[in-house]
Design a protein around this motif. Structure first.
Motif, short mmCIF file in Angstrom:
data_model
loop_
_atom_site.label_atom_id
_atom_site.label_comp_id
_atom_site.label_asym_id
_atom_site.label_seq_id
_atom_site.Cartn_x
_atom_site.Cartn_y
_atom_site.Cartn_z
N GLN A 105 -0.33 -6.67 -5.49
CA GLN A 105 -0.37 -7.73 -4.60
C GLN A 105 0.09 -8.91 -5.29
OE1 GLN A 105 -4.46 -9.94 -3.56
NE2 GLN A 105 -4.11 -9.39 -1.61
N GLN A 140 0.89 5.10 0.95
CA GLN A 140 -0.06 6.48 1.76
C GLN A 140 0.50 7.82 1.63
OE1 GLN A 140 -0.57 5.60 6.06
NE2 GLN A 140 -2.65 7.08 6.09
N PRO A 143 -4.29 4.78 3.05
CA PRO A 143 -3.78 3.96 2.47
C PRO A 143 -4.20 3.68 1.07
CG PRO A 143 -3.36 3.22 4.70
CD PRO A 143 -4.61 4.11 4.68
N PHE A 164 -4.18 1.01 -2.30
CA PHE A 164 -3.48 -0.40 -2.67
C PHE A 164 -2.66 -0.16 -4.01
CE2 PHE A 164 -3.29 -4.90 -3.56
CZ PHE A 164 -3.56 -5.03 -5.50
N TYR A 178 0.74 -1.13 0.00
CA TYR A 178 0.11 -0.11 -0.07
C TYR A 178 0.82 1.34 0.09
CZ TYR A 178 -4.20 -2.72 1.20
OH TYR A 178 -5.44 -3.79 1.07
#
Lengths: 114, 111
Positions: free
Chosen positions: B49, B38, B44, B46, B36
């Motif tokens: 993944q 921020q 935050p 994404f 993530y």
């Protein structure tokens, strides 16, 4: 709609006040979360709702009371807070699709307790 | 729940490739690795993944070696707007894991 909305954006309250933070999502997600984030620290998980039922409570003080009226809404009721509770409160939601679950965060509510 | 370790901070210049490594020595078989981003006073967001090998999307790549004990987030040609904190999370929601944010890596991109 791929957005998590939070209201209000800013909140100032006294230690004797009662207030509520609101979070809403219309992505059909079945899990919703509350996080607390202090300055320059990572978000800390407070509560997890899964299918509108509280599934995880990270031993948060009772002056924080979550409520999930339906799958789209998540509230955090605040009562008798302390100045150290001042922080950014983040709401998130996720589809609850297993290991690939991605959390979508709202912009947060900046809370100041006087 | 696998614990993650990241560098506290990194510096880079515009146009460079930035690689941020995360260690997760006790990652479990079913765990996924998620990154993530921020920005200050925002939630935050994404980034990417993966489970193993390499994953690429429009903003980043994620490299995961065969033993999965670490992962590297690669940001190609960073710009000033990539200045942010980057968090690596490891876990499996379907197993009841609560994804825990580590300390994150504060990336500063300079002109």
């Amino acid at each position: 709609d791929t957005e998590v909305t939070q209201t209000p954006k800013h909140l100032v309250m006294g230690m004797t006040n009662k207030k509520s933070l609101k979070c809403e999502q219309h992505m059909g997600h079945r899990a919703m979360y509350w996080y607390k984030q202090k300055a320059k620290k990572p978000p800390e998980l407070m509560f997890v709702y899964s299918y509108e039922k509280l599934s995880i409570n990270e031993s948060v003080p009772s002056r924080f009371s979550p409520e999930c009226p339906n799958s789209s809404l998540l509230n955090l009721h605040l009562h008798a807070l302390q100045p150290e509770d001042s922080a950014l409160y983040l709401c998130a939601s996720s589809p609850l699709a297993g290991g690939t679950d991605t959390q979508y965060f709202g912009p947060g509510t900046r809370l100041t307790v006087l | 729940l696998a614990k993650t370790t990241q560098p506290i901070s990194m510096d880079s210049y515009e146009g460079q490739e930035v690689n941020i490594t995360c260690s997760h020595n006790n990652i479990a078989t079913n765990d996924y690795i998620t990154w993530y981003q921020q920005f200050p006073s925002q939630g935050p967001r994404f980034i990417i993944q993966g489970y193993k090998t390499k994953v690429t999307n429009e903003v980043a790549s994620l490299f995961i070696p065969a033993d999965r004990k670490s992962s590297t987030l690669s940001l190609p040609r960073v710009s000033l707007s990539d200045t942010a904190v980057y968090y690596c999370l490891v876990g499996d929601i379907s197993s009841g894991d609560k994804l825990t944010f580590g300390t994150g890596t504060r990336l500063a991109v300079r002109p």
